[in-house]
Structures are given as structure tokens and as C-alpha cells.
Design an enzyme around this catalytic site. Structure first.
Site, PDB file in Angstrom:
ATOM      1  N   ARG A  63     -20.026  -5.909 -13.354  1.00  0.00           N
ATOM      2  CA  ARG A  63     -21.181  -6.107 -14.251  1.00  0.00           C
ATOM      3  C   ARG A  63     -22.497  -6.034 -13.491  1.00  0.00           C
ATOM      4  O   ARG A  63     -22.570  -6.345 -12.306  1.00  0.00           O
ATOM      5  CB  ARG A  63     -21.103  -7.510 -14.859  1.00  0.00           C
ATOM      6  CG  ARG A  63     -20.082  -7.628 -15.920  1.00  0.00           C
ATOM      7  CD  ARG A  63     -20.326  -8.885 -16.733  1.00  0.00           C
ATOM      8  NE  ARG A  63     -19.815 -10.094 -16.116  1.00  0.00           N
ATOM      9  CZ  ARG A  63     -20.075 -11.315 -16.584  1.00  0.00           C
ATOM     10  NH1 ARG A  63     -20.867 -11.470 -17.626  1.00  0.00           N
ATOM     11  NH2 ARG A  63     -19.562 -12.374 -16.001  1.00  0.00           N
ATOM     12  N   HIS A 107     -10.889 -14.507 -20.286  1.00  0.00           N
ATOM     13  CA  HIS A 107     -11.864 -14.516 -19.193  1.00  0.00           C
ATOM     14  C   HIS A 107     -13.198 -13.986 -19.718  1.00  0.00           C
ATOM     15  O   HIS A 107     -13.654 -12.902 -19.359  1.00  0.00           O
ATOM     16  CB  HIS A 107     -11.336 -13.650 -18.050  1.00  0.00           C
ATOM     17  CG  HIS A 107     -12.168 -13.740 -16.797  1.00  0.00           C
ATOM     18  ND1 HIS A 107     -12.569 -14.931 -16.250  1.00  0.00           N
ATOM     19  CD2 HIS A 107     -12.654 -12.776 -15.992  1.00  0.00           C
ATOM     20  CE1 HIS A 107     -13.268 -14.687 -15.149  1.00  0.00           C
ATOM     21  NE2 HIS A 107     -13.346 -13.384 -14.987  1.00  0.00           N
TER      22      HIS A 107
HETATM   23  N1  LIG Z   1     -11.028 -11.144 -12.871  1.00  0.00           N
HETATM   24  C1  LIG Z   1     -11.996 -11.648 -12.140  1.00  0.00           C
HETATM   25  O1  LIG Z   1     -12.062 -12.838 -11.954  1.00  0.00           O
HETATM   26  C2  LIG Z   1     -13.015 -10.737 -11.508  1.00  0.00           C
HETATM   27  C3  LIG Z   1     -13.952 -11.256 -10.604  1.00  0.00           C
HETATM   28  C4  LIG Z   1     -14.828 -10.377  -9.969  1.00  0.00           C
HETATM   29  C5  LIG Z   1     -14.809  -9.019 -10.287  1.00  0.00           C
HETATM   30  N2  LIG Z   1     -13.930  -8.593 -11.215  1.00  0.00           N
HETATM   31  C6  LIG Z   1     -13.877  -7.180 -11.603  1.00  0.00           C
HETATM   32  O2  LIG Z   1     -13.279  -6.429 -10.560  1.00  0.00           O
HETATM   33  C7  LIG Z   1     -13.789  -5.091 -10.597  1.00  0.00           C
HETATM   34  C8  LIG Z   1     -14.295  -4.702  -9.219  1.00  0.00           C
HETATM   35  O3  LIG Z   1     -15.387  -5.514  -8.848  1.00  0.00           O
HETATM   36  P1  LIG Z   1     -16.066  -5.314  -7.407  1.00  0.00           P
HETATM   37  O4  LIG Z   1     -17.115  -6.343  -7.302  1.00  0.00           O
HETATM   38  O5  LIG Z   1     -15.014  -5.223  -6.366  1.00  0.00           O
HETATM   39  O6  LIG Z   1     -16.730  -3.875  -7.603  1.00  0.00           O
HETATM   40  P2  LIG Z   1     -17.097  -2.802  -6.473  1.00  0.00           P
HETATM   41  O7  LIG Z   1     -17.970  -1.781  -7.129  1.00  0.00           O
HETATM   42  O8  LIG Z   1     -17.611  -3.484  -5.265  1.00  0.00           O
HETATM   43  O9  LIG Z   1     -15.693  -2.146  -6.121  1.00  0.00           O
HETATM   44  C9  LIG Z   1     -14.950  -1.383  -7.001  1.00  0.00           C
HETATM   45  C10 LIG Z   1     -14.318  -0.259  -6.208  1.00  0.00           C
HETATM   46  O10 LIG Z   1     -13.417   0.458  -7.046  1.00  0.00           O
HETATM   47  C11 LIG Z   1     -13.410   1.790  -6.543  1.00  0.00           C
HETATM   48  N3  LIG Z   1     -12.777   2.690  -7.495  1.00  0.00           N
HETATM   49  C12 LIG Z   1     -13.297   3.217  -8.622  1.00  0.00           C
HETATM   50  N4  LIG Z   1     -12.373   4.012  -9.201  1.00  0.00           N
HETATM   51  C13 LIG Z   1     -11.256   3.982  -8.438  1.00  0.00           C
HETATM   52  C14 LIG Z   1      -9.976   4.584  -8.512  1.00  0.00           C
HETATM   53  N5  LIG Z   1      -9.664   5.393  -9.540  1.00  0.00           N
HETATM   54  N6  LIG Z   1      -9.077   4.315  -7.544  1.00  0.00           N
HETATM   55  C15 LIG Z   1      -9.386   3.500  -6.521  1.00  0.00           C
HETATM   56  N7  LIG Z   1     -10.595   2.903  -6.380  1.00  0.00           N
HETATM   57  C16 LIG Z   1     -11.513   3.137  -7.335  1.00  0.00           C
HETATM   58  C17 LIG Z   1     -14.872   2.062  -6.291  1.00  0.00           C
HETATM   59  O11 LIG Z   1     -15.064   3.190  -5.442  1.00  0.00           O
HETATM   60  C18 LIG Z   1     -15.317   0.764  -5.674  1.00  0.00           C
HETATM   61  O12 LIG Z   1     -15.256   0.802  -4.256  1.00  0.00           O
HETATM   62  C19 LIG Z   1     -14.869  -5.085 -11.685  1.00  0.00           C
HETATM   63  O13 LIG Z   1     -14.332  -4.616 -12.887  1.00  0.00           O
HETATM   64  C20 LIG Z   1     -15.223  -6.546 -11.814  1.00  0.00           C
HETATM   65  O14 LIG Z   1     -15.757  -6.863 -13.088  1.00  0.00           O
HETATM   66  C21 LIG Z   1     -13.035  -9.407 -11.820  1.00  0.00           C
END
Ligand SMILES: NC(=O)c1ccc[n+]([C@@H]2O[C@H](COP(=O)([O-])OP(=O)(O)OC[C@H]3O[C@@H](n4cnc5c(N)ncnc54)[C@H](O)[C@@H]3O)[C@@H](O)[C@H]2O)c1
Length: 312
Positions: A82, A175
Site C-alpha cells: 500500500r 486482515h
Molecule cells: N499480511 C501481512 O501482514 C502483510 C504485511 C506487510 C505487507 N504485506 C503485503 O506483502 C506484499 C509485499 O509487501 P512488501 O513491503 O514486501 O513490498 P515490496 O514492494 O518491498 O516487495 C514486493 C516484491 O515482490 C516482487 N514481485 C512482484 N511480482 C513478482 C513475481 N511475479 N514473482 C516474484 N516476485 C515478484 C517485487 O519485485 C518486489 O521486490 C504486499 O502486498 C503487502 O501489502 C502483507
């Protein structure tokens, strides 16, 4: 190491999950991302840190899912996070495609793996992954509740000045901002929070917990939280690999528990080597049930939107 954990998405949450897991020395680690060089660089950096803390763990980065072959656990955290003003639901269209691809590729290389999903909107992405991968519910769990409960514990500790070790909090539900922090079951050294804190302070903590993810998004401006989400998923992986039978709040596929079916929802689950061992059912009062129903309606709506986008 005999166990192997692969993390799909080596961004903020993915690489931090690798960090927390490496410190626990419980599995060899693989980081996969689509960005060329990035997972390799992060994996090498982490590997070079491990002599300092004395941990013998292999850490490999790759752009190829072949590196994940034979994983015991696959963590899916690929996708966009987000930005300020966005809800988790705003991520749906983009992340459904990414999570779908990640699930298919991961299971091709590790057909017996347990999948832990982190990508948002969490409950909907876990549902998508389960249906696409045709997985039994034991093998797919979403991370949300440990994080939401840890946030609540941290806020209670700040308010009371009591050690976080004495504070147990339980957050159920989807969530999203309708999650349900349980003030009757949460406690400080056994004393229910409802009795320990005045009502206005408790209400402020409940509200801050519900919006805890957004608070960090607004501060960071470029992404969302990662230390706490990553350590939460690391705890789930450890509970599974060590067959701990640990009960934690997490997102699980509902088959009638709490009156809910055919959806993922945040409930207390018991985790062991087979993944989800059972869902624990609390005795909830009328008000708690009503709040859970509201939260469930939001998750069902999100799943409905996703079903309009993806053919399952
Ligand atoms: N469930 C939870 O508690 C929670 C908490 C934090 C973040 N999240 C979610 O986790 C996700 C990632 O967050 P983040 O902070 O790590 O983001 P980020 O942008 O730092 O990392 C995401 C990564 O995914 C990679 N990516 C995109 N498409 C891909 C694919 N097809 N195959 C492999 N890698 C791919 C991107 O290149 C990037 O490096 C988001 O959707 C976020 O909302 C969930």
C-alpha cells in the site's frame, strides 16, 4: 540444514523474513524475485552477515523458481504494497495475477510444500492461492493475526508499562480495518484487558490496532510495514518446521467454524509439521459475534471481487 524455506518476493517483507528466519537457524533459504540481481544481492549480503552471528544457513537468491525445488515451506510475499490513502483492497487486481503465478510456479517445484501467504488483500490472496493450487486447507495459511495481535500487545505495553512478555492479545477476523481485537480474551498477566484498563484507553488501543498497518503506511509514505509482518511469518514457519503445535491467530480456510464457510478468516489456529492442525473455537458473546460477522462480510465482498477477475 535439512529444511528448506523459499520466499517469493524479495522486497521489504520477503528479505526481512529471510533475516528473521536465518537468525533462527531452522532452514536453508531461497529468495526469488522478478527483479534481476536483487534477490541474489540480498541473499549474498545476508549470507555474509551470518558468520558474525554464528549461524550456518544457506541463503540463495534467484530469478528462477527452479531454485525453490523441494521446499518444505513457500512464503508468498510477492506483490505491491500500500501507499498512503490506499486500502489493502486497492491492491487486489495487481496482486491477484502475481500471487496466482507465484502459486503455480512454486507448487510445480515443490508439490508438497506448505504455503504461507503474506500478500494483500491477505484473506483473498490466500483463497486464490488455495483454489488455484488445489491445496488441502492444512497446507495453506495466511499471516495476519500474529502481526495484528503483536501490534495490540505493543500498544498495551506502551500504555501500561508492563513487559510485552506479560501481555497476550488476540485479534480475530479479516486482515482489514474491520478486524476484531478481543478485549475479553486479551490479558495482562491473566487479568482481562477489559478489567485492567479504563474503557477509553482500551477503545483507543483497539482503534489503533485496527488501523495499525495504515499508521505505518502514512509514516513511511513509500510502502508498508515489514519488520513485524516478517517476524510473524517467521514464527509460523518455525512452529511448522519444529512441529510445535503452537496456537496463534492466522488466516485459515473456514469449513463451518464460527459459522463461516468457503472463505479465509483470521482465527486461532494450531500449527505443526503438517501445517494447520486445527482451528480453535472461542466462546464468543453476542457483541463479539456481531463484530466478526461485519469483518466476514468485508472479506466475502473482497473474494467476490476477486472471483470476477480471476477464473478459478
Ligand atoms: N499480511 C501481512 O501482514 C502483510 C504485511 C506487510 C505487507 N504485506 C503485503 O506483502 C506484499 C509485499 O509487501 P512488501 O513491503 O514486501 O513490498 P515490496 O514492494 O518491498 O516487495 C514486493 C516484491 O515482490 C516482487 N514481485 C512482484 N511480482 C513478482 C513475481 N511475479 N514473482 C516474484 N516476485 C515478484 C517485487 O519485485 C518486489 O521486490 C504486499 O502486498 C503487502 O501489502 C502483507
Amino acid at each position: 540444514m535439512t529444511a528448506k524455506v523459499s520466499i517469493i518476493g524479495a522486497g521489504m517483507t520477503g528479505s526481512t523474513t529471510a533475516h528473521w528466519l536465518a537468525e533462527r537457524e531452522i532452514a536453508d533459504l531461497v529468495l526469488v524475485d522478478i527483479v534481476e540481481g536483487m534477490p541474489q544481492g540480498k541473499a549474498l549480503d545476508l549470507l555474509e552477515a551470518l558468520p558474525v552471528v554464528g549461524k550456518d544457513v544457506s541463503v540463495v537468491g534467484s530469478n528462477d523458481f527452479a531454485a525453490t525445488k523441494g521446499s518444505d515451506i513457500v512464503v508468498i510475499t510477492a506483490g505491491i504494497p500500500r501507499k498512503p490513502g490506499m486500502s489493502r483492497e486497492d491492491l487486489l487486481t495487481t496482486n491477484a495475477k502475481i500471487v496466482g503465478d507465484a502459486t503455480t510456479q512454486a507448487l510445480k517445484n515443490s508439490p508438497d510444500a506448505i504455503i504461507l501467504v503474506l500478500t494483500n488483500p491477505l484473506d483473498t490472496m490466500a483463497y486464490l492461492s488455495m483454489k488455484l493450487g488445489k491445496l488441502p486447507r492444512e497446507r495453506i495459511i495466511g499471516q495476519a493475526g500474529i502481526l495484528d495481535s503483536a501490534r495490540m500487545r505493543a500498544f498495551v505495553a506502551l500504555e501500561t508499562g508492563v513487559s510485552v512478555e506479560n501481555i497476550d492479545c488476540y485479534v480475530m477476523g479479516g486482515h482489514g480495518d474491520e478486524m476484531v481485537p478481543l478485549t475479553r480474551h486479551s490479558n495482562v498477566a491473566g487479568i482481562p484487558l477489559r478489567d485492567y484498563l479504563p474503557a477509553d484507553k482500551l477503545e483507543a488501543i483497539v482503534n489503533r490496532t485496527r488501523k495499525g498497518g495504515g499508521e505505518i503506511v502514512n509514516l513511511l509514505k513509500t510502502g508498508s510495514a515489514y519488520y513485524a509482518p516478517a517476524v510473524a511469518v517467521a514464527q509460523m514457519a518455525e512452529a511448522i518446521l519444529k512441529d510445535k503445535h503452537l496456537i496463534v491467530p492466522a488466516s485459515a480456510f473456514m469449513q463451518g467454524e464460527y459459522g463461516l464457510k468457503d472463505m479465509f478468516f483470521g482465527v486461532p489456529v494450531q500449527l505443526g509439521r503438517g501445517g494447520l492442525e486445527k482451528i480453535v473455537e472461542y466462546d464468543l458473546d453476542k457483541a463479539e459475534k456481531a463484530e466478526l460477522e461485519k469483518s466476514a462480510a468485508a472479506v466475502k465482498e473482497s473474494i467476490g471481487v476477486m472471483m470476477g477477475l480471476v477464473k478459478l
